[in-house]
Design a protein around this motif. Structure first.
Motif, PDB file in Angstrom:
ATOM      1  N   ASN A 164       1.157   5.412  -1.410  1.00  0.00           N
ATOM      2  CA  ASN A 164      -0.148   4.783  -1.607  1.00  0.00           C
ATOM      3  C   ASN A 164      -0.973   5.524  -2.669  1.00  0.00           C
ATOM      4  O   ASN A 164      -1.734   4.915  -3.413  1.00  0.00           O
ATOM      5  CB  ASN A 164      -0.913   4.692  -0.287  1.00  0.00           C
ATOM      6  CG  ASN A 164      -0.917   5.993   0.488  1.00  0.00           C
ATOM      7  OD1 ASN A 164      -0.177   6.920   0.193  1.00  0.00           O
ATOM      8  ND2 ASN A 164      -1.758   6.073   1.502  1.00  0.00           N
ATOM      9  N   ILE A 165      -0.811   6.822  -2.736  1.00  0.00           N
ATOM     10  CA  ILE A 165      -1.531   7.602  -3.749  1.00  0.00           C
ATOM     11  C   ILE A 165      -0.945   7.349  -5.146  1.00  0.00           C
ATOM     12  O   ILE A 165      -1.677   7.168  -6.123  1.00  0.00           O
ATOM     13  CB  ILE A 165      -1.477   9.102  -3.408  1.00  0.00           C
ATOM     14  CG1 ILE A 165      -2.205   9.370  -2.091  1.00  0.00           C
ATOM     15  CG2 ILE A 165      -2.087   9.930  -4.547  1.00  0.00           C
ATOM     16  CD1 ILE A 165      -2.114  10.791  -1.617  1.00  0.00           C
ATOM     17  N   ASN A 180       0.837  -1.212   0.000  1.00  0.00           N
ATOM     18  CA  ASN A 180       0.000   0.000   0.000  1.00  0.00           C
ATOM     19  C   ASN A 180       0.870   1.260   0.000  1.00  0.00           C
ATOM     20  O   ASN A 180       0.565   2.269   0.637  1.00  0.00           O
ATOM     21  CB  ASN A 180      -0.956   0.024   1.204  1.00  0.00           C
ATOM     22  CG  ASN A 180      -2.030   1.082   1.087  1.00  0.00           C
ATOM     23  OD1 ASN A 180      -2.325   1.566  -0.003  1.00  0.00           O
ATOM     24  ND2 ASN A 180      -2.631   1.469   2.206  1.00  0.00           N
ATOM     25  N   HIS A 207      -1.934   4.016  -6.676  1.00  0.00           N
ATOM     26  CA  HIS A 207      -3.329   3.986  -7.100  1.00  0.00           C
ATOM     27  C   HIS A 207      -3.453   4.221  -8.606  1.00  0.00           C
ATOM     28  O   HIS A 207      -4.371   3.705  -9.245  1.00  0.00           O
ATOM     29  CB  HIS A 207      -4.119   5.055  -6.336  1.00  0.00           C
ATOM     30  CG  HIS A 207      -5.552   5.178  -6.752  1.00  0.00           C
ATOM     31  ND1 HIS A 207      -6.509   4.227  -6.442  1.00  0.00           N
ATOM     32  CD2 HIS A 207      -6.197   6.124  -7.481  1.00  0.00           C
ATOM     33  CE1 HIS A 207      -7.674   4.590  -6.950  1.00  0.00           C
ATOM     34  NE2 HIS A 207      -7.517   5.732  -7.583  1.00  0.00           N
ATOM     35  N   TYR A 208      -2.512   4.952  -9.187  1.00  0.00           N
ATOM     36  CA  TYR A 208      -2.547   5.245 -10.622  1.00  0.00           C
ATOM     37  C   TYR A 208      -1.819   4.183 -11.442  1.00  0.00           C
ATOM     38  O   TYR A 208      -1.930   4.153 -12.670  1.00  0.00           O
ATOM     39  CB  TYR A 208      -1.931   6.616 -10.897  1.00  0.00           C
ATOM     40  CG  TYR A 208      -2.737   7.739 -10.294  1.00  0.00           C
ATOM     41  CD1 TYR A 208      -3.866   8.237 -10.961  1.00  0.00           C
ATOM     42  CD2 TYR A 208      -2.407   8.282  -9.064  1.00  0.00           C
ATOM     43  CE1 TYR A 208      -4.625   9.264 -10.415  1.00  0.00           C
ATOM     44  CE2 TYR A 208      -3.160   9.308  -8.506  1.00  0.00           C
ATOM     45  CZ  TYR A 208      -4.257   9.786  -9.181  1.00  0.00           C
ATOM     46  OH  TYR A 208      -5.022  10.794  -8.630  1.00  0.00           O
ATOM     47  N   ASN A 260      -5.884  -2.270  -8.805  1.00  0.00           N
ATOM     48  CA  ASN A 260      -6.197  -2.201  -7.380  1.00  0.00           C
ATOM     49  C   ASN A 260      -4.892  -2.364  -6.625  1.00  0.00           C
ATOM     50  O   ASN A 260      -4.264  -3.419  -6.693  1.00  0.00           O
ATOM     51  CB  ASN A 260      -7.187  -3.301  -6.973  1.00  0.00           C
ATOM     52  CG  ASN A 260      -7.446  -3.321  -5.478  1.00  0.00           C
ATOM     53  OD1 ASN A 260      -7.278  -2.319  -4.799  1.00  0.00           O
ATOM     54  ND2 ASN A 260      -7.829  -4.469  -4.963  1.00  0.00           N
ATOM     55  N   SER A 261      -4.453  -1.328  -5.939  1.00  0.00           N
ATOM     56  CA  SER A 261      -3.177  -1.380  -5.224  1.00  0.00           C
ATOM     57  C   SER A 261      -3.350  -1.753  -3.755  1.00  0.00           C
ATOM     58  O   SER A 261      -2.370  -2.050  -3.074  1.00  0.00           O
ATOM     59  CB  SER A 261      -2.450  -0.032  -5.319  1.00  0.00           C
ATOM     60  OG  SER A 261      -3.249   1.007  -4.754  1.00  0.00           O
ATOM     61  N   TYR A 262      -4.593  -1.726  -3.270  1.00  0.00           N
ATOM     62  CA  TYR A 262      -4.824  -2.090  -1.866  1.00  0.00           C
ATOM     63  C   TYR A 262      -6.313  -2.337  -1.623  1.00  0.00           C
ATOM     64  O   TYR A 262      -7.179  -1.635  -2.166  1.00  0.00           O
ATOM     65  CB  TYR A 262      -4.344  -0.996  -0.915  1.00  0.00           C
ATOM     66  CG  TYR A 262      -4.708  -1.286   0.526  1.00  0.00           C
ATOM     67  CD1 TYR A 262      -4.124  -2.353   1.200  1.00  0.00           C
ATOM     68  CD2 TYR A 262      -5.671  -0.528   1.194  1.00  0.00           C
ATOM     69  CE1 TYR A 262      -4.480  -2.646   2.511  1.00  0.00           C
ATOM     70  CE2 TYR A 262      -6.024  -0.820   2.494  1.00  0.00           C
ATOM     71  CZ  TYR A 262      -5.417  -1.887   3.151  1.00  0.00           C
ATOM     72  OH  TYR A 262      -5.774  -2.194   4.435  1.00  0.00           O
TER      73      TYR A 262
END
Length: 267
Positions: A216-217, A209, A220-221, A225-227
């Motif tokens: 974590n941000i 994450n 996300h791109y 799904n990163s978390y």
């Protein structure tokens, strides 16, 4: 008198740095349980499985035998049906002695259907690639194969893409009864789209994450799904933030965790 604002600013900056450092270490060593509920439109001889997902311990990067013993105790106290390790339990810096001691401890994990394990990328960066030794520790290592467990569910496991193993997915699952609930283990969540035609729930790790904000941000791109839990129609992907940290025992804006999944089968 003119220096006082600068002194005050230095004190504030120091206090912020100390607070962030304490918070970062606390977020690593305080392992949080994250609970998910997933329902798939299939039936089985059991109506629900209680699954423990553990990923990314990175043993020797701030995770040692004390944390291993705590994990085993936690798992045994919670009475899981299935325990899944989703890779990067070891990494390139894990000493042989720590690897052997941890495996001996993992051997004591108790669950209804046993412990299943796949490789992560960091196992291939190091020297810990002889996964055949896992069998003597009551661990099922899945290398691009599947098992049908007690005619109750399927579990499919893929080696990390770093392994450069060549396989055909259709050959991996050839003969598998897809009417049974199917769990897939793949360390990196990138390949989820390739698995949706046969899997109900994919369990992954790898991303941490982001480990340190704003990672974590950014992730996300990069990832679908990163978390956390996401789904496409009736196919679910769960990505864990990981039980440990890579490089050093520090988290900021993220939390070390293990995951409890209640997988319900109901048409």
């Amino acid at each position: 008198m003119k220096r006082r604002p600068y002194r005050f600013g230095n004190i504030v900056a120091t206090m912020i740095a100390i607070t962030l450092t304490i918070s970062g270490f606390y977020s690593h060593y305080n392992k949080k349980e994250v609970i998910y509920h997933v329902t798939v439109p299939k039936t089985s001889s059991v109506s629900q499985l209680k699954i423990c997902l553990v990923s990314d311990l990175h043993l020797s990067s701030g995770t040692y035998m004390r944390q291993v013993r705590k994990l085993v105790k936690t798992v045994n106290n919670k009475h899981y049906d299935l325990v899944c390790f989703a890779g990067d339990v070891f990494d390139e810096n894990t000493p042989d002695a720590l690897m052997n001691r941890s495996l001996q401890k993992f051997k004591n994990m108790k669950s209804t259907y046993g412990t299943y394990w796949i490789s992560g990328n960091h196992e291939y960066y190091g020297k810990h690639t002889d996964f055949t030794v896992f069998e003597k520790y009551n661990i099922h290592f899945l290398k691009n194969t599947y098992e049908t467990v007690d005619n109750t569910f399927n579990i499919v496991g893929f080696t990390d893409k770093t392994s450069r193993d060549h396989y055909d997915i259709n050959q991996v699952i050839k003969g598998m009864n897809t009417s049974l609930p199917t769990i897939t283990l793949d360390h990196n969540p990138e390949r989820f789209d390739q698995h949706t035609y046969f899997t109900d729930l994919q369990l992954s790790g790898h991303t941490h994450n982001g480990q340190i904000f704003p990672g974590n941000i950014i992730l996300h791109y990069y990832y679908q799904n990163s978390y956390g839990l996401s789904h496409y129609k009736n196919h679910y992907l769960l990505v864990s933030a990981g039980y440990g940290s890579w490089g050093f025992p520090f988290r900021l804006g993220t939390q070390c965790e293990y995951d409890t999944i209640y997988l319900t089968m109901r048409k």
